[in-house]
Design a protein around this motif. Structure first.
Motif, PDB file in Angstrom:
ATOM      1  N   ASP A  35       0.825  -1.209   0.000  1.00  0.00           N
ATOM      2  CA  ASP A  35       0.000   0.000   0.000  1.00  0.00           C
ATOM      3  C   ASP A  35       0.860   1.261   0.000  1.00  0.00           C
ATOM      4  O   ASP A  35       2.043   1.228   0.368  1.00  0.00           O
ATOM      5  CB  ASP A  35      -0.890   0.025   1.242  1.00  0.00           C
ATOM      6  N   PRO A  36       0.263   2.382  -0.342  1.00  0.00           N
ATOM      7  CA  PRO A  36       0.954   3.660  -0.173  1.00  0.00           C
ATOM      8  C   PRO A  36       1.171   3.936   1.315  1.00  0.00           C
ATOM      9  O   PRO A  36       0.439   3.427   2.159  1.00  0.00           O
ATOM     10  CB  PRO A  36      -0.017   4.689  -0.774  1.00  0.00           C
ATOM     11  N   PRO A  37       2.157   4.739   1.638  1.00  0.00           N
ATOM     12  CA  PRO A  37       2.363   5.094   3.050  1.00  0.00           C
ATOM     13  C   PRO A  37       1.234   5.985   3.562  1.00  0.00           C
ATOM     14  O   PRO A  37       0.774   6.876   2.858  1.00  0.00           O
ATOM     15  CB  PRO A  37       3.700   5.836   3.030  1.00  0.00           C
ATOM     16  N   LYS A  38       0.828   5.723   4.789  1.00  0.00           N
ATOM     17  CA  LYS A  38      -0.178   6.578   5.423  1.00  0.00           C
ATOM     18  C   LYS A  38       0.522   7.702   6.191  1.00  0.00           C
ATOM     19  O   LYS A  38       1.717   7.915   6.051  1.00  0.00           O
ATOM     20  CB  LYS A  38      -1.050   5.743   6.361  1.00  0.00           C
ATOM     21  N   TRP A  39      -0.253   8.402   7.010  1.00  0.00           N
ATOM     22  CA  TRP A  39       0.272   9.538   7.779  1.00  0.00           C
ATOM     23  C   TRP A  39       1.490   9.086   8.597  1.00  0.00           C
ATOM     24  O   TRP A  39       1.449   8.114   9.330  1.00  0.00           O
ATOM     25  CB  TRP A  39      -0.804  10.080   8.712  1.00  0.00           C
ATOM     26  N   GLY A  40       2.584   9.836   8.462  1.00  0.00           N
ATOM     27  CA  GLY A  40       3.769   9.562   9.251  1.00  0.00           C
ATOM     28  C   GLY A  40       4.565   8.346   8.802  1.00  0.00           C
ATOM     29  O   GLY A  40       5.428   7.865   9.540  1.00  0.00           O
ATOM     30  N   GLU A  41       4.303   7.847   7.591  1.00  0.00           N
ATOM     31  CA  GLU A  41       4.988   6.651   7.103  1.00  0.00           C
ATOM     32  C   GLU A  41       5.753   6.939   5.818  1.00  0.00           C
ATOM     33  O   GLU A  41       5.493   7.940   5.130  1.00  0.00           O
ATOM     34  CB  GLU A  41       3.966   5.529   6.841  1.00  0.00           C
ATOM     35  N   VAL A  42       6.678   6.066   5.503  1.00  0.00           N
ATOM     36  CA  VAL A  42       7.400   6.138   4.231  1.00  0.00           C
ATOM     37  C   VAL A  42       7.386   4.762   3.582  1.00  0.00           C
ATOM     38  O   VAL A  42       7.315   3.743   4.258  1.00  0.00           O
ATOM     39  CB  VAL A  42       8.873   6.604   4.412  1.00  0.00           C
ATOM     40  N   ARG A  43       7.430   4.767   2.264  1.00  0.00           N
ATOM     41  CA  ARG A  43       7.597   3.513   1.534  1.00  0.00           C
ATOM     42  C   ARG A  43       9.037   3.463   1.033  1.00  0.00           C
ATOM     43  O   ARG A  43       9.529   4.407   0.429  1.00  0.00           O
ATOM     44  CB  ARG A  43       6.612   3.394   0.377  1.00  0.00           C
ATOM     45  N   ILE A  44       9.687   2.339   1.316  1.00  0.00           N
ATOM     46  CA  ILE A  44      11.118   2.203   1.062  1.00  0.00           C
ATOM     47  C   ILE A  44      11.355   1.152  -0.015  1.00  0.00           C
ATOM     48  O   ILE A  44      10.800   0.049   0.046  1.00  0.00           O
ATOM     49  CB  ILE A  44      11.865   1.794   2.346  1.00  0.00           C
ATOM     50  N   GLN A  45      12.170   1.504  -0.988  1.00  0.00           N
ATOM     51  CA  GLN A  45      12.643   0.524  -1.957  1.00  0.00           C
ATOM     52  C   GLN A  45      13.907  -0.097  -1.380  1.00  0.00           C
ATOM     53  O   GLN A  45      14.925   0.572  -1.226  1.00  0.00           O
ATOM     54  CB  GLN A  45      12.953   1.185  -3.305  1.00  0.00           C
ATOM     55  N   LEU A  66       2.418 -15.636  14.014  1.00  0.00           N
ATOM     56  CA  LEU A  66       1.519 -14.903  13.121  1.00  0.00           C
ATOM     57  C   LEU A  66       1.904 -15.208  11.677  1.00  0.00           C
ATOM     58  O   LEU A  66       2.998 -14.855  11.232  1.00  0.00           O
ATOM     59  CB  LEU A  66       1.612 -13.396  13.391  1.00  0.00           C
ATOM     60  N   PHE A  67       1.001 -15.820  10.936  1.00  0.00           N
ATOM     61  CA  PHE A  67       1.272 -16.192   9.549  1.00  0.00           C
ATOM     62  C   PHE A  67       0.011 -15.949   8.714  1.00  0.00           C
ATOM     63  O   PHE A  67      -1.093 -15.980   9.245  1.00  0.00           O
ATOM     64  CB  PHE A  67       1.663 -17.678   9.468  1.00  0.00           C
ATOM     65  N   PRO A  68       0.207 -15.698   7.403  1.00  0.00           N
ATOM     66  CA  PRO A  68       1.465 -15.539   6.657  1.00  0.00           C
ATOM     67  C   PRO A  68       2.124 -14.199   6.971  1.00  0.00           C
ATOM     68  O   PRO A  68       1.443 -13.214   7.236  1.00  0.00           O
ATOM     69  CB  PRO A  68       1.020 -15.606   5.201  1.00  0.00           C
ATOM     70  N   ARG A  69       3.437 -14.188   6.917  1.00  0.00           N
ATOM     71  CA  ARG A  69       4.204 -13.026   7.347  1.00  0.00           C
ATOM     72  C   ARG A  69       5.346 -12.761   6.374  1.00  0.00           C
ATOM     73  O   ARG A  69       6.004 -13.689   5.902  1.00  0.00           O
ATOM     74  CB  ARG A  69       4.748 -13.293   8.746  1.00  0.00           C
ATOM     75  N   VAL A  70       5.590 -11.479   6.092  1.00  0.00           N
ATOM     76  CA  VAL A  70       6.725 -11.070   5.262  1.00  0.00           C
ATOM     77  C   VAL A  70       7.942 -10.946   6.167  1.00  0.00           C
ATOM     78  O   VAL A  70       7.934 -10.197   7.140  1.00  0.00           O
ATOM     79  CB  VAL A  70       6.456  -9.739   4.536  1.00  0.00           C
ATOM     80  N   LEU A  71       8.995 -11.689   5.847  1.00  0.00           N
ATOM     81  CA  LEU A  71      10.145 -11.803   6.730  1.00  0.00           C
ATOM     82  C   LEU A  71      11.142 -10.653   6.554  1.00  0.00           C
ATOM     83  O   LEU A  71      11.018  -9.819   5.680  1.00  0.00           O
ATOM     84  CB  LEU A  71      10.850 -13.134   6.483  1.00  0.00           C
ATOM     85  N   GLY A  72      12.166 -10.674   7.412  1.00  0.00           N
ATOM     86  CA  GLY A  72      13.293  -9.757   7.302  1.00  0.00           C
ATOM     87  C   GLY A  72      13.221  -8.579   8.256  1.00  0.00           C
ATOM     88  O   GLY A  72      12.174  -7.938   8.389  1.00  0.00           O
ATOM     89  N   HIS A  73      14.356  -8.306   8.947  1.00  0.00           N
ATOM     90  CA  HIS A  73      14.411  -7.116   9.803  1.00  0.00           C
ATOM     91  C   HIS A  73      15.763  -6.408   9.708  1.00  0.00           C
ATOM     92  O   HIS A  73      15.971  -5.409  10.384  1.00  0.00           O
ATOM     93  CB  HIS A  73      14.118  -7.485  11.259  1.00  0.00           C
ATOM     94  N   GLU A  74      16.671  -6.904   8.883  1.00  0.00           N
ATOM     95  CA  GLU A  74      17.915  -6.190   8.604  1.00  0.00           C
ATOM     96  C   GLU A  74      17.870  -5.681   7.171  1.00  0.00           C
ATOM     97  O   GLU A  74      17.450  -6.412   6.271  1.00  0.00           O
ATOM     98  CB  GLU A  74      19.136  -7.107   8.762  1.00  0.00           C
ATOM     99  N   GLY A  75      18.318  -4.453   6.961  1.00  0.00           N
ATOM    100  CA  GLY A  75      18.339  -3.959   5.594  1.00  0.00           C
ATOM    101  C   GLY A  75      18.613  -2.473   5.496  1.00  0.00           C
ATOM    102  O   GLY A  75      18.630  -1.751   6.494  1.00  0.00           O
ATOM    103  N   VAL A  76      18.817  -2.043   4.267  1.00  0.00           N
ATOM    104  CA  VAL A  76      19.022  -0.626   3.954  1.00  0.00           C
ATOM    105  C   VAL A  76      18.332  -0.363   2.617  1.00  0.00           C
ATOM    106  O   VAL A  76      18.336  -1.213   1.726  1.00  0.00           O
ATOM    107  CB  VAL A  76      20.521  -0.270   3.897  1.00  0.00           C
ATOM    108  N   GLY A  77      17.693   0.791   2.510  1.00  0.00           N
ATOM    109  CA  GLY A  77      16.957   1.091   1.284  1.00  0.00           C
ATOM    110  C   GLY A  77      16.847   2.575   1.022  1.00  0.00           C
ATOM    111  O   GLY A  77      17.376   3.409   1.774  1.00  0.00           O
ATOM    112  N   MET A  78      16.148   2.907  -0.074  1.00  0.00           N
ATOM    113  CA  MET A  78      15.953   4.305  -0.472  1.00  0.00           C
ATOM    114  C   MET A  78      14.477   4.655  -0.377  1.00  0.00           C
ATOM    115  O   MET A  78      13.620   3.881  -0.825  1.00  0.00           O
ATOM    116  CB  MET A  78      16.448   4.517  -1.907  1.00  0.00           C
ATOM    117  N   VAL A  79      14.183   5.802   0.207  1.00  0.00           N
ATOM    118  CA  VAL A  79      12.798   6.234   0.342  1.00  0.00           C
ATOM    119  C   VAL A  79      12.220   6.507  -1.040  1.00  0.00           C
ATOM    120  O   VAL A  79      12.727   7.338  -1.791  1.00  0.00           O
ATOM    121  CB  VAL A  79      12.700   7.489   1.234  1.00  0.00           C
ATOM    122  N   GLU A  80      11.152   5.778  -1.363  1.00  0.00           N
ATOM    123  CA  GLU A  80      10.494   5.925  -2.664  1.00  0.00           C
ATOM    124  C   GLU A  80       9.359   6.941  -2.607  1.00  0.00           C
ATOM    125  O   GLU A  80       9.108   7.679  -3.548  1.00  0.00           O
ATOM    126  CB  GLU A  80       9.987   4.552  -3.124  1.00  0.00           C
TER     127      GLU A  80
END
Length: 376
Positions: A35-45, A66-80
């Motif tokens: 989804d698009p980011p809501k108030w106070g949020e960013v979408r990151i590529q 809790l499933f199904p779940r999108v994994l991962g908690h380490e990373g670096v990205g660019m704000v889209e």
């Protein structure tokens, strides 16, 4: 698309989804919508992510199934794209998603005793954003997906609250390695710096953070001899492989042999294995020894040997090594830029593409593996 920088469109992309507890065949690369980011949020590529033991635990239902779940908690990205109300972060910023926040105003943020913000706490138990909804779903079917630790970095795009985002100084020359700062490396570094507050000349069982703070004896303990060289690159002075001692002495006994019989000032338990928690505690000095537990496991309780506690030792659990994400993580990034922290590349063992995520889990079992980098 709305006026300005605020995006109102959904995007479709690949992400790693765990469908049920157990991992293995339950982990698949799926086409999802974000989804698009809501108030106070960013979408990151996402540009790079990495694999941590906690991701393995998540596949087994940690901390809650809790499933199904999108994994991962380490990373670096660019704000889209940015949502309404976002002023401090812009499109194009390079950022690290985090699983802790820091408001700088609550009682805990004003305290030097903890990094657990009361306003923006650890997002580990609902799998949802702060408004109790998800930003991710299976493409076409509409089935909602749970987030993991407010990050879900194993997705080509992810939505994160700005309260859980840290900007990366543009002077950083090696963005891929910034992924390691989002959990693994910083947790160990922070444990020595923020939790133990290691003093010059002290004895510890940890590596890089202790070296920078002047520890005289740094003992590494592992059943894998391949870890010796990596540990020495980060300042380790002594190495113990318990399986190589035919006399069957315990880990605390072996550590005390290296410290004149007294044990270490500080020990750090990184596995979450219950038996090793007691070993780490018993390996510290009577009266003044402190054990910091960093690891996690699927067991909900750990039995502690009361005799070790009778020695007046201190036992503390630490999340993210006590690092305050807005105050301290930028300091670690600057130390990398200034070459006070070096050899992060020594942690990098394998690189895989997102579609090869199951191979990444297998590589993590290899004797020489430290960190697996995921490329998008």
């Amino acid at each position: 698309m709305a006026a300005g920088n605020h995006i109102t469109v959904h995007v479709a992309m690949a992400a790693v989804v765990c469908w049920e507890a157990g991992g293995g065949e339950a982990v698949k690369v799926e086409e999802i919508e974000v989804d698009p980011p809501k108030w106070g949020e960013v979408r990151i590529q996402m540009l790079f992510a990495s694999l941590c033991h906690t991701d393995v635990l998540c596949c087994h239902g940690f901390p809650v199934p809790l499933f199904p779940r999108v994994l991962g908690h380490e990373g670096v990205g660019m704000v889209e794209s940015v949502g309404e109300g976002v002023t401090e972060i812009r499109e194009g910023d390079i950022v690290i998603p985090t699983y802790l926040g820091e408001c700088r105003e609550c009682e805990n943020c004003r305290s030097e005793k903890t990094n657990q913000c009361q306003t923006y706490p650890l997002q580990a138990f609902t799998g949802l954003m702060q408004d109790d909804t998800s930003r991710m779903s299976i493409r076409g079917g509409g089935q909602k997906l749970y987030h993991f630790l407010s990050c879900s970095t194993w997705s080509e795009y992810t939505v994160v609250s700005t309260n859980y985002v840290v900007k990366v100084d543009p002077r950083v020359s090696d963005f891929p390695l910034s992924s390691f700062l989002s959990c693994g490396f910083s947790t160990g570094f922070g444990a020595a710096w923020k939790e133990a507050k290691v003093e010059k000349g002290s004895s510890v069982a940890v590596v890089e953070g202790a070296r920078l703070h002047g520890a005289a004896k740094i003992i590494g303990i592992d059943v894998n001899d391949n870890k010796r060289m990596k540990g020495e690159a980060f300042g380790m002075t002594d190495f113990i492989n318990p399986r190589k001692h035919s006399d069957q002495k315990s880990i605390p006994e072996l550590i005390k042999e290296l410290t004149g019989g007294s044990g270490v000032d500080y020990s750090f338990e990184c596995t979450g294995v219950p038996a090793l928690v007691n070993d780490a505690l018993e390996a510290t000095k009577v009266g003044i020894g402190k054990m910091i537990m960093l690891g996690a496991g699927t067991q909900k309780s750990v039995e502690i040997d009361f005799v070790s506690l009778l020695g007046g030792r201190t036992f503390k659990y630490s999340v993210f090594g006590g690092i305050k994400v807005q105050s301290d993580l930028p300091i670690i990034i600057r130390k990398c830029i200034n070459k006070e922290i070096e050899k992060l590349d020594e942690l990098l063992t394998y690189e895989v593409h997102l579609e090869d995520i199951n191979r990444a889990f297998e590589l993590l079992k290899e004797p020489d593996c430290i960190k697996v980098l995921i490329k998008f």
